[in-house]
Design a protein around this motif. Structure first.
Motif, short mmCIF file in Angstrom:
data_model
loop_
_atom_site.label_atom_id
_atom_site.label_comp_id
_atom_site.label_asym_id
_atom_site.label_seq_id
_atom_site.Cartn_x
_atom_site.Cartn_y
_atom_site.Cartn_z
N ILE A 173 0.83 -1.21 0.00
CA ILE A 173 0.00 0.00 0.00
C ILE A 173 0.87 1.26 0.00
CG2 ILE A 173 -1.61 1.33 1.43
CD1 ILE A 173 -2.86 -1.45 2.17
N ILE A 174 1.94 1.26 0.77
CA ILE A 174 2.84 2.42 0.78
C ILE A 174 3.48 2.61 -0.60
CG2 ILE A 174 4.98 3.35 1.72
CD1 ILE A 174 4.22 1.99 4.39
N ASP A 175 3.94 1.51 -1.21
CA ASP A 175 4.53 1.61 -2.55
C ASP A 175 3.55 2.26 -3.53
OD1 ASP A 175 6.91 0.42 -1.78
OD2 ASP A 175 6.35 -1.59 -2.48
N LYS A 176 2.31 1.77 -3.51
CA LYS A 176 1.29 2.31 -4.43
C LYS A 176 0.95 3.76 -4.11
CE LYS A 176 -0.80 -2.10 -5.74
NZ LYS A 176 -2.01 -2.94 -5.77
N ALA A 177 0.92 4.10 -2.82
CA ALA A 177 0.61 5.48 -2.43
C ALA A 177 1.72 6.42 -2.89
CB ALA A 177 0.42 5.56 -0.92
N GLU A 178 2.96 6.01 -2.74
CA GLU A 178 4.07 6.86 -3.18
C GLU A 178 4.03 7.07 -4.69
OE1 GLU A 178 7.28 5.76 0.38
OE2 GLU A 178 7.28 4.60 -1.48
N THR A 179 3.68 6.02 -5.43
CA THR A 179 3.54 6.16 -6.89
C THR A 179 2.40 7.10 -7.24
OG1 THR A 179 4.41 3.93 -7.25
CG2 THR A 179 3.11 4.88 -9.03
N ALA A 180 1.28 6.97 -6.51
CA ALA A 180 0.11 7.83 -6.76
C ALA A 180 0.43 9.29 -6.46
CB ALA A 180 -1.07 7.36 -5.91
N ILE A 181 1.20 9.53 -5.41
CA ILE A 181 1.57 10.91 -5.07
C ILE A 181 2.43 11.51 -6.18
CG2 ILE A 181 2.99 12.30 -3.49
CD1 ILE A 181 1.97 10.42 -1.23
N ALA A 182 3.35 10.72 -6.73
CA ALA A 182 4.18 11.21 -7.84
C ALA A 182 3.32 11.55 -9.05
CB ALA A 182 5.23 10.16 -8.20
N THR A 183 2.31 10.71 -9.33
CA THR A 183 1.41 10.98 -10.45
C THR A 183 0.58 12.23 -10.19
OG1 THR A 183 1.27 8.62 -10.94
CG2 THR A 183 -0.44 10.01 -11.89
N GLU A 184 0.08 12.38 -8.95
CA GLU A 184 -0.69 13.57 -8.60
C GLU A 184 0.14 14.84 -8.80
OE1 GLU A 184 -2.36 13.35 -4.72
OE2 GLU A 184 -4.04 12.10 -5.37
N ASN A 185 1.41 14.75 -8.51
CA ASN A 185 2.27 15.92 -8.70
C ASN A 185 2.35 16.31 -10.18
OD1 ASN A 185 2.83 16.20 -5.98
ND2 ASN A 185 4.68 14.95 -6.06
N LYS A 186 2.37 15.29 -11.05
CA LYS A 186 2.37 15.57 -12.49
C LYS A 186 1.05 16.20 -12.92
CE LYS A 186 5.53 11.75 -13.58
NZ LYS A 186 5.65 10.42 -14.21
N VAL A 187 -0.07 15.70 -12.38
CA VAL A 187 -1.39 16.27 -12.70
C VAL A 187 -1.44 17.73 -12.23
CG1 VAL A 187 -3.86 16.14 -12.25
CG2 VAL A 187 -2.55 14.03 -12.63
N ARG A 188 -0.96 17.96 -11.02
CA ARG A 188 -0.98 19.31 -10.46
C ARG A 188 -0.17 20.26 -11.35
NH1 ARG A 188 0.96 17.97 -6.11
NH2 ARG A 188 -0.99 17.55 -5.02
N THR A 189 1.00 19.81 -11.76
CA THR A 189 1.85 20.64 -12.62
C THR A 189 1.14 20.95 -13.94
OG1 THR A 189 3.86 19.71 -11.67
CG2 THR A 189 4.06 20.75 -13.83
N ALA A 190 0.46 19.94 -14.50
CA ALA A 190 -0.27 20.14 -15.75
C ALA A 190 -1.41 21.14 -15.57
CB ALA A 190 -0.81 18.80 -16.25
#
Length: 215
Positions: free
Chosen positions: A181-198
């Protein structure tokens, strides 16, 4: 602090919730009536579980002996998670919190009331509860068991399950799945950062969602 605790505490409940929902897990969000005294501070760690019972016939010595015995057993690095089965007296206070913090306990979740809140805040001992009262456990309450499954709201918490709390609320992360779950959450946070930047660069929100698969 274990690396899992440290990594989980850097996540936040919203993203961990979404990861667990996507994994088809259920009944892991604790009741929203439970609130922290330090809402700006995240808290994570494995649960030291406590079950209690009301006993109006217990004498003062018996109740205090039972309570101090609980304090002695709480392991360093854990979170004190209590189902007292009582909403009349306080199930955490100043001296107890000082003891637990000194032992390395990371915080408290009590499905009931607490007291000495100003002191708890001053010592920065993160404590979650349903409210406050000056009344103590003496002659009213006894521990029934430790390190057993307990239930808070719809959530069953097993000893060693991880707790994560922040301003949004509290969730339970199953011990057997915590690393995944932590692995997946860290990946999701990285993706959210890309969405936020976009989004901040003017990309249409639907376009951003379709590109990154997350919003």
């Amino acid at each position: 602090m274990s690396s899992l605790t440290e990594r989980l505490e850097r996540c936040y409940t919203g993203v961990v919730h979404d990861v667990m929902r996507a994994m088809s897990l259920r009944d892991f969000t604790l009741p929203p009536e439970l609130r922290p005294i330090l809402p700006e501070r995240a808290m994570a760690g494995p649960a030291f579980t406590i079950m209690g019972k009301v006993d109006p016939d217990a004498d003062a010595h018996e109740t205090l002996l039972g309570w101090t015995g609980l304090l002695s057993k709480a392991p360093s690095g854990s979170i004190w998670v209590s189902q007292p089965n009582d909403r009349v007296v306080a199930h955490m206070g100043e001296l107890s919190a000082e003891t637990l913090k000194n032992k390395g306990v990371r915080g408290c979740v009590a499905d009931g009331l607490i007291r000495d809140v100003n002191f708890l805040m001053e010592m920065e001992f993160q404590t979650w509860s349903r409210g406050h009262t000056p009344r103590d456990i003496v002659g009213h309450w006894l521990p029934a068991a430790i390190e057993v499954d307990i239930k808070i709201g719809d959530v069953v918490i097993q000893p060693g399950d991880y707790m994560l709390g922040d301003r949004d609320g509290l969730i339970r992360v199953p011990a057997a799945l915590v690393e995944e779950i932590i692995d997946k959450a860290e990946t999701a946070i990285a993706t959210e950062n890309k969405v936020r930047t976009a989004i901040l660069s003017g990309v249409d929100p639907q376009e951003a969602y379709l590109k990154f698969g997350k919003f």
